[in-house]
Structure formats: C-alpha cells, structure tokens
Write a protein that holds these residues in place. Structure first.
Motif, PDB file in Angstrom:
ATOM      1  N   PHE A   1       0.819  -1.218   0.000  1.00  0.00           N
ATOM      2  CA  PHE A   1       0.000   0.000   0.000  1.00  0.00           C
ATOM      3  C   PHE A   1       0.853   1.270   0.000  1.00  0.00           C
ATOM      4  CE2 PHE A   1      -2.743  -3.233   1.901  1.00  0.00           C
ATOM      5  CZ  PHE A   1      -3.888  -3.085   1.122  1.00  0.00           C
ATOM      6  N   GLY A   2       2.162   1.090  -0.174  1.00  0.00           N
ATOM      7  CA  GLY A   2       3.065   2.242  -0.165  1.00  0.00           C
ATOM      8  C   GLY A   2       3.301   2.794   1.230  1.00  0.00           C
ATOM      9  N   LEU A   3       3.104   1.977   2.255  1.00  0.00           N
ATOM     10  CA  LEU A   3       3.271   2.401   3.647  1.00  0.00           C
ATOM     11  C   LEU A   3       4.450   1.667   4.293  1.00  0.00           C
ATOM     12  CD1 LEU A   3      -0.494   2.210   4.653  1.00  0.00           C
ATOM     13  CD2 LEU A   3       0.806   4.275   4.074  1.00  0.00           C
ATOM     14  N   THR A   4       4.968   2.240   5.364  1.00  0.00           N
ATOM     15  CA  THR A   4       6.047   1.601   6.118  1.00  0.00           C
ATOM     16  C   THR A   4       5.803   1.780   7.609  1.00  0.00           C
ATOM     17  OG1 THR A   4       7.398   3.610   6.117  1.00  0.00           O
ATOM     18  CG2 THR A   4       7.779   2.047   4.322  1.00  0.00           C
ATOM     19  N   LEU A   5       6.459   0.950   8.393  1.00  0.00           N
ATOM     20  CA  LEU A   5       6.454   1.106   9.849  1.00  0.00           C
ATOM     21  C   LEU A   5       7.568   2.067  10.230  1.00  0.00           C
ATOM     22  CD1 LEU A   5       6.036  -2.613  10.969  1.00  0.00           C
ATOM     23  CD2 LEU A   5       4.300  -0.823  11.009  1.00  0.00           C
ATOM     24  N   HIS A   6       7.362   2.831  11.272  1.00  0.00           N
ATOM     25  CA  HIS A   6       8.389   3.740  11.778  1.00  0.00           C
ATOM     26  C   HIS A   6       9.429   2.886  12.501  1.00  0.00           C
ATOM     27  CE1 HIS A   6      10.382   6.913  13.939  1.00  0.00           C
ATOM     28  NE2 HIS A   6       9.639   7.819  13.327  1.00  0.00           N
ATOM     29  N   GLU A   7      10.638   2.794  11.949  1.00  0.00           N
ATOM     30  CA  GLU A   7      11.662   1.894  12.489  1.00  0.00           C
ATOM     31  C   GLU A   7      12.072   2.235  13.925  1.00  0.00           C
ATOM     32  OE1 GLU A   7      12.737  -0.971  11.213  1.00  0.00           O
ATOM     33  OE2 GLU A   7      11.374  -0.671   9.533  1.00  0.00           O
ATOM     34  N   ASP A   8      12.016   3.511  14.294  1.00  0.00           N
ATOM     35  CA  ASP A   8      12.385   3.895  15.664  1.00  0.00           C
ATOM     36  C   ASP A   8      11.306   3.541  16.680  1.00  0.00           C
ATOM     37  OD1 ASP A   8      14.786   4.911  14.754  1.00  0.00           O
ATOM     38  OD2 ASP A   8      14.049   6.980  14.624  1.00  0.00           O
ATOM     39  N   LYS A   9      10.080   3.316  16.211  1.00  0.00           N
ATOM     40  CA  LYS A   9       8.964   3.038  17.108  1.00  0.00           C
ATOM     41  C   LYS A   9       8.521   1.577  17.075  1.00  0.00           C
ATOM     42  CE  LYS A   9       6.902   7.635  16.770  1.00  0.00           C
ATOM     43  NZ  LYS A   9       5.670   8.349  16.426  1.00  0.00           N
ATOM     44  N   THR A  10       9.075   0.798  16.168  1.00  0.00           N
ATOM     45  CA  THR A  10       8.654  -0.588  15.989  1.00  0.00           C
ATOM     46  C   THR A  10       9.716  -1.513  16.552  1.00  0.00           C
ATOM     47  OG1 THR A  10       7.502   0.038  13.969  1.00  0.00           O
ATOM     48  CG2 THR A  10       7.944  -2.310  14.287  1.00  0.00           C
ATOM     49  N   ARG A  11       9.308  -2.361  17.494  1.00  0.00           N
ATOM     50  CA  ARG A  11      10.282  -3.287  18.078  1.00  0.00           C
ATOM     51  C   ARG A  11       9.565  -4.465  18.721  1.00  0.00           C
ATOM     52  NH1 ARG A  11       9.938   1.050  21.892  1.00  0.00           N
ATOM     53  NH2 ARG A  11       9.635   0.298  23.995  1.00  0.00           N
ATOM     54  N   LEU A  12      10.323  -5.506  18.929  1.00  0.00           N
ATOM     55  CA  LEU A  12       9.831  -6.658  19.664  1.00  0.00           C
ATOM     56  C   LEU A  12      10.367  -6.551  21.073  1.00  0.00           C
ATOM     57  CD1 LEU A  12      10.535  -9.497  17.058  1.00  0.00           C
ATOM     58  CD2 LEU A  12       8.388  -8.318  17.482  1.00  0.00           C
ATOM     59  N   ILE A  13       9.503  -6.741  22.048  1.00  0.00           N
ATOM     60  CA  ILE A  13       9.952  -6.738  23.430  1.00  0.00           C
ATOM     61  C   ILE A  13       9.467  -8.005  24.117  1.00  0.00           C
ATOM     62  CG2 ILE A  13      10.040  -4.219  23.588  1.00  0.00           C
ATOM     63  CD1 ILE A  13       7.469  -4.329  25.241  1.00  0.00           C
TER      64      ILE A  13
END
Length: 80
Positions: free
Chosen positions: A29-41
């Motif tokens: 869809f031409g979208l991305t996740l914000h890499e600084d806000k996306t993480r596995l914890i």
C-alpha cells in the motif's frame, strides 16, 4: 485518533513472522512502519527473570497513546 497498536505473541518466532508479514503487507500500500517506534519486546510474568538469567537489564517499557506500560507487569503487551 491513534495509529499505534500492540500485538502479543507466545513465541518470539511467531512475533518475528508477523512483523515480516505486516511490513510486506504495508509495502503493498506504499506504507512503512516507523523503524524507531517498531520493536519486539519480551513480556509477561517471567520476562524479568528470563532477562536477569541472561545478564540483561529489567524488561523494556513502551508508551502507548493511552499510558506507559511495563513489559513485565500486569496487563502487559508485546509488540509496540
């Protein structure tokens, strides 16, 4: 309105697979996740003990639009 969400998984492999699938789907869809806000914890009642055994610091925290949450406490969640 918020665009934040949290997902919880029992297994790390499941979380990694879902994160990959989500990134792939959003790309369509031409979208991305914000890499600084996306993480596995790591979360849950054993998170602190597991991290301590590995010589790591206390469980991570994250802040949602509702309120900050400690990954090892009650009402915990996983993917931020």
């Amino acid at each position: 309105m918020t665009d934040d969400f949290v997902m919880g998984f029992e297994n790390k492999a499941d979380a990694q697979e879902m994160l990959f699938a989500l990134k792939t789907r959003l790309t369509g869809f031409g979208l991305t996740l914000h890499e600084d806000k996306t993480r596995l914890i790591e979360f849950g009642r054993f998170a602190a003990l597991s991290r301590q055994r590995r010589g790591e610091r206390r469980p991570e925290t994250f802040a949602s639009s509702a309120s900050p949450t400690t990954a090892g406490g009650p009402g915990t969640a996983g993917l931020s």
